[in-house]
Design a protein around this motif. Structure first.
Motif, short mmCIF file in Angstrom:
data_model
loop_
_atom_site.label_atom_id
_atom_site.label_comp_id
_atom_site.label_asym_id
_atom_site.label_seq_id
_atom_site.Cartn_x
_atom_site.Cartn_y
_atom_site.Cartn_z
N TYR A 63 3.21 -2.73 68.53
CA TYR A 63 3.44 -3.74 67.20
C TYR A 63 4.16 -4.91 68.11
O TYR A 63 5.48 -4.83 68.38
N SER A 91 2.53 -10.54 58.10
CA SER A 91 2.83 -9.71 59.17
C SER A 91 3.24 -10.57 60.44
O SER A 91 2.57 -11.73 60.66
N GLY A 93 3.47 -8.53 63.46
CA GLY A 93 2.96 -7.84 64.35
C GLY A 93 1.49 -7.73 64.86
O GLY A 93 0.51 -7.68 63.79
N GLY A 151 6.16 2.73 64.72
CA GLY A 151 5.92 1.50 65.46
C GLY A 151 6.94 1.31 66.65
O GLY A 151 7.91 1.63 66.78
N TRP A 191 7.69 -3.12 58.29
CA TRP A 191 7.89 -3.33 59.39
C TRP A 191 8.30 -4.69 59.66
O TRP A 191 9.23 -4.91 60.60
N SER A 192 7.68 -5.94 59.52
CA SER A 192 8.03 -7.08 59.78
C SER A 192 9.43 -7.34 59.23
O SER A 192 10.17 -8.28 59.75
#
Length: 203
Positions: A63, A91, A93, A151, A191-192
Motif C-alpha cells: 500500500y 483512496s 494507496g 497492509g 486504510w487511507s
C-alpha cells in the motif's frame, strides 16, 4: 491490479500475527512483523477466491502512498479495481495482492518487493525521482475486507508531483493538500483514514 480469475495470492496465517501481537489500526514497527511474517516457512500462495472470506489467513497487500511538497496522490476506486467492496471510495494507496507470478520460486520478501514494484508500474506513471521507504503496517479487523488483509504501508516521497494513472480504476486522481485530506477523511476507505490520521496529520 491483476485479474482475480485463478489468481493465487500470498497469505500468512493470522495466528502468526497473533503470536507477534495483533493490533487494530496502524503500527509503525513494520520491520519486526515482516521479518517473521515474510519468512518463506510462514507464507504460501492460495486461490484468492478461497481466502477472501477466510480470516484465519491474512493476504499481504503493498500500500504505497505517493507524497510531494505537502500534497498526497489520491483517487476514487473504480470498477477495474480488484476489491469490489471498496468501489467508489477515495483512496491514497497504490498497490495490490502479491501474486504467485511475482514469486519466481520464492515466497518471502523478494516476492513481496517484486509485486509492490510491479503494482506501482501497472497502476501509475511516475515521472519524478523519489525515495521509497517502509512506513508501517495496517490491520483492520473491524471490516470484512480488513479482517482478511494486512497492509504494508510505504511512503514514496517524490521531488515533483508528476504522477498519472495508467488504469481507469484510478478515477478523479491527483495530488491534494494534506489539510484537505483531513477535512475530507470520511470519504476515504478505512486504510487511507489510518494513514491520514497516523502518518500525514502530523506532517
Amino acid at each position: 491490479m491483476s485479474s482475480t480469475h485463478n489468481e493465487r495470492v500470498l497469505v500468512v496465517p493470522a495466528a502468526e500475527l497473533d503470536r507477534l501481537g495483533r493490533f487494530q489500526g496502524f503500527h509503525a514497527d513494520a520491520d519486526r512483523y515482516l521479518s517473521v511474517l515474510l519468512k518463506p516457512e510462514n507464507t504460501s500462495f492460495r486461490p484468492r477466491s478461497e481466502v477472501e472470506t477466510d480470516p484465519s489467513l491474512k493476504q499481504i497487500i503493498p500500500y504505497v502512498v505517493l507524497r510531494s511538497a505537502g500534497k498526497v496522490f489520491c483517487y476514487t476506486r473504480g470498477g477495474s479495481q480488484g476489491e469490489k467492496r471498496l468501489h467508489s471510495l477515495r483512496s491514497l494507496g497504490v498497490g495490490g495482492h502479491v501474486d504467485e507470478a511475482d514469486a519466481g520460486g520464492n515466497c518471502g520478501f523478494e516476492a513481496y518487493d517484486t509485486a509492490m514494484r510491479r503494482e506501482l508500474e501497472e497502476e501509475v506513471d511516475i515521472q519524478s525521482p523519489g525515495v521509497l521507504k517502509l512506513a508501517g503496517l495496517i490491520n483492520d479487523d473491524a471490516t470484512p475486507v480488513g479482517e482478511v488483509h494486512l497492509g504494508v504501508v510505504h511512503i514514496y516521497d517524490l521531488e515533483e508531483p508528476l504522477v498519472s494513472p495508467r488504469e481507469e480504476g484510478l478515477a478523479a486522481s491527483g495530488f491534494v493538500p494534506i489539510a484537505e485530506l483531513l477535512e475530507d477523511r470520511d470519504r476515504f476507505e478505512t486504510w487511507s483514514r489510518f494513514c491520514i490520521d497516523e502518518l500525514l496529520a502530523e506532517a
